[in-house]
Design an enzyme around this catalytic site. Structure first.
Site, PDB file in Angstrom:
ATOM      1  N   PRO A 101       0.781  -1.225   0.124  1.00  0.00           N
ATOM      2  CA  PRO A 101      -0.036  -0.001  -0.046  1.00  0.00           C
ATOM      3  C   PRO A 101       0.944   1.234   0.092  1.00  0.00           C
ATOM      4  O   PRO A 101       2.004   1.376   0.712  1.00  0.00           O
ATOM      5  CB  PRO A 101      -0.946  -0.216   1.349  1.00  0.00           C
ATOM      6  CG  PRO A 101      -0.290  -1.177   2.157  1.00  0.00           C
ATOM      7  CD  PRO A 101       0.609  -1.992   1.025  1.00  0.00           C
ATOM      8  N   ALA A 104       1.350   4.533   3.429  1.00  0.00           N
ATOM      9  CA  ALA A 104       0.696   3.772   4.495  1.00  0.00           C
ATOM     10  C   ALA A 104       1.565   3.125   5.773  1.00  0.00           C
ATOM     11  O   ALA A 104       1.516   2.305   6.185  1.00  0.00           O
ATOM     12  CB  ALA A 104      -0.106   2.757   4.025  1.00  0.00           C
ATOM     13  N   GLY A 107       6.779   1.379   3.491  1.00  0.00           N
ATOM     14  CA  GLY A 107       7.956   1.320   2.620  1.00  0.00           C
ATOM     15  C   GLY A 107       7.578   1.069   1.290  1.00  0.00           C
ATOM     16  O   GLY A 107       8.710   0.443   0.668  1.00  0.00           O
ATOM     17  N   ASP A 152      14.012   2.364   6.221  1.00  0.00           N
ATOM     18  CA  ASP A 152      13.443   1.812   5.348  1.00  0.00           C
ATOM     19  C   ASP A 152      14.359   1.107   4.280  1.00  0.00           C
ATOM     20  O   ASP A 152      14.181   0.030   3.800  1.00  0.00           O
ATOM     21  CB  ASP A 152      12.328   2.728   4.289  1.00  0.00           C
ATOM     22  CG  ASP A 152      11.092   3.151   5.030  1.00  0.00           C
ATOM     23  OD1 ASP A 152      11.252   2.714   6.357  1.00  0.00           O
ATOM     24  OD2 ASP A 152      10.253   3.599   4.429  1.00  0.00           O
TER      25      ASP A 152
HETATM   26  O1  PMV Z   1       6.152   5.577   6.927  1.00  0.00           O
HETATM   27  P1  PMV Z   1       7.199   4.880   6.857  1.00  0.00           P
HETATM   28  O2  PMV Z   1       7.101   3.581   7.158  1.00  0.00           O
HETATM   29  O3  PMV Z   1       8.031   5.314   5.547  1.00  0.00           O
HETATM   30  O4  PMV Z   1       8.267   5.117   8.242  1.00  0.00           O
HETATM   31  C1  PMV Z   1       8.810   6.299   8.464  1.00  0.00           C
HETATM   32  C2  PMV Z   1       9.459   6.191   9.539  1.00  0.00           C
HETATM   33  C3  PMV Z   1       9.694   7.763  10.126  1.00  0.00           C
HETATM   34  O5  PMV Z   1      10.622   7.290  11.307  1.00  0.00           O
HETATM   35  C4  PMV Z   1       8.561   8.416  10.697  1.00  0.00           C
HETATM   36  C5  PMV Z   1      10.741   8.447   9.013  1.00  0.00           C
HETATM   37  C6  PMV Z   1      12.080   8.103   9.007  1.00  0.00           C
HETATM   38  O6  PMV Z   1      12.727   8.400   8.001  1.00  0.00           O
HETATM   39  O7  PMV Z   1      12.643   7.050   9.695  1.00  0.00           O
END
Ligand code: PMV
Length: 316
Positions: A101, A104, A107, A152
């Site tokens: 997704p 969401a 990643g 990610d």
């Molecule tokens: O929304 P996602 O799954 O891409 O995760 C973001 C994670 C954060 O800590 C909010 C941002 C980051 O770059 O680590």
């Protein structure tokens, strides 16, 4: 020449999102039930450089030349030819699809980029290492996220559970006793760049308060690492609940996320929290293998548009 294909899994952050941007540790795991896939087919009838990019999920079917520098799919393709110092890519079709997704917290952007880089570097005869793939993807993540922590690209490129600290070498996380999580999707798209910049603005206004929350989250992540390696799942559930409360204090939860967290707990989960950028997207909940279906059903009947049951282990 046969078609070359590569896939990359989705991911979920178990602990530590947002605080990880401020150099606290975080724990993330790949989720291989959802994947991004790139298939490259040579098309020698067209002239060299005639590279067609086909991505039905985002309605794209066009030549690479026509895509701007900051278009993320084009940027991923160009990062490979740039690394290999190629001025022209042999004529081909690059078809990109994804079941992850979008916006969401799973990643999707990093996974799509990684599948492109892996497939194209293999197509060009020089498959890149995990390390190289992760580094290039981090640069593309800046287009998606603004100021990514790098978690990610790391967890997806290495395809292993990670204990991640920004700007430090990747540490894989041992999971001696596998455990089960249910991922519930609110169905609400929420770009990570928005919640990350909201937290940054709030932190600038009140650094003492926010840094104390980031520090508390960092300690929860350290406790969670010990609970995972020790197989202490009751404790792990409580730590998820605590981490969710901290994320609420950072202002990145939403009524839909809070509702699904409460539903999971009432259905017998050991703990639950939002996962990723927040504001929408997905939540995760720790369950016993016996209660997984029951919790997933409860989430679906209370508004989750999708659920994924996943067993987390060292190998995934
Ligand atoms: O929304 P996602 O799954 O891409 O995760 C973001 C994670 C954060 O800590 C909010 C941002 C980051 O770059 O680590």
């Amino acid at each position: 020449m046969p078609a070359i294909s590569a896939t990359a899994p989705g991911k979920i952050i178990l602990f530590g999102e947002h605080a990880v941007v401020y150099n606290q540790p975080a724990i993330a795991v790949p989720i291989s039930k959802v994947k991004a896939r790139t298939i490259i087919t040579a098309n020698p009838k067209r002239k060299p450089g005639a590279v067609k990019v086909i991505a039905p999920n985002v309605g794209l079917d066009t030549y690479l030349d026509e895509l701007p520098q900051d278009e993320p799919l084009a940027a991923a393709i160009r990062s490979v030819s740039h690394t290999l110092k190629l001025s022209t890519i042999p004529a081909c079709d690059i078809r990109i699809t994804s079941k992850i997704p979008i916006a969401a917290g799973m990643g999707s952007g990093a996974a799509v980029t990684i599948s492109i880089i892996r497939a194209l570097s293999a197509f060009l005869g020089v498959p890149f290492s995990d390390e190289q793939v992760s580094k290039l993807t981090y640069e593309i993540e800046k287009i998606h996220h603004g100021t990514p922590s790098g978690i990610d690209n790391s967890v997806i490129a290495f395809n292993k559970p990670v204990y991640y600290i920004r700007n430090q070498p990747i540490q894989t996380l041992e999971v001696p006793q596998p455990f089960t999580v249910v991922i519930g999707d609110t169905g609400i798209q929420s770009p990570t760049s928005t919640t990350v910049s909201n937290v940054r603005n709030a932190w600038r206004d009140n650094p003492t308060f926010y840094e104390s929350i980031f520090g508390q989250i960092g300690r929860i992540v350290q406790d969670a690492q010990r609970a995972i390696t020790g197989g202490e799942f009751k404790k792990l559930g409580l730590l998820l609940d605590k981490n969710h409360k901290q994320l609420q204090m950072l202002g990145v939860s939403s009524s839909e996320l809070d509702h699904l967290v409460n539903v999971a707990k009432s259905a017998g989960a050991l703990g639950a929290k939002l996962s990723g950028g927040g504001g929408g997207g997905n939540m995760i909940t720790l369950v016993t293998s016996e209660s997984a279906e029951q919790v997933a059903d409860a989430l679906q009947s209370e508004g989750a548009v999708n659920t994924i049951i996943s067993v987390i282990s060292s190998t995934i």
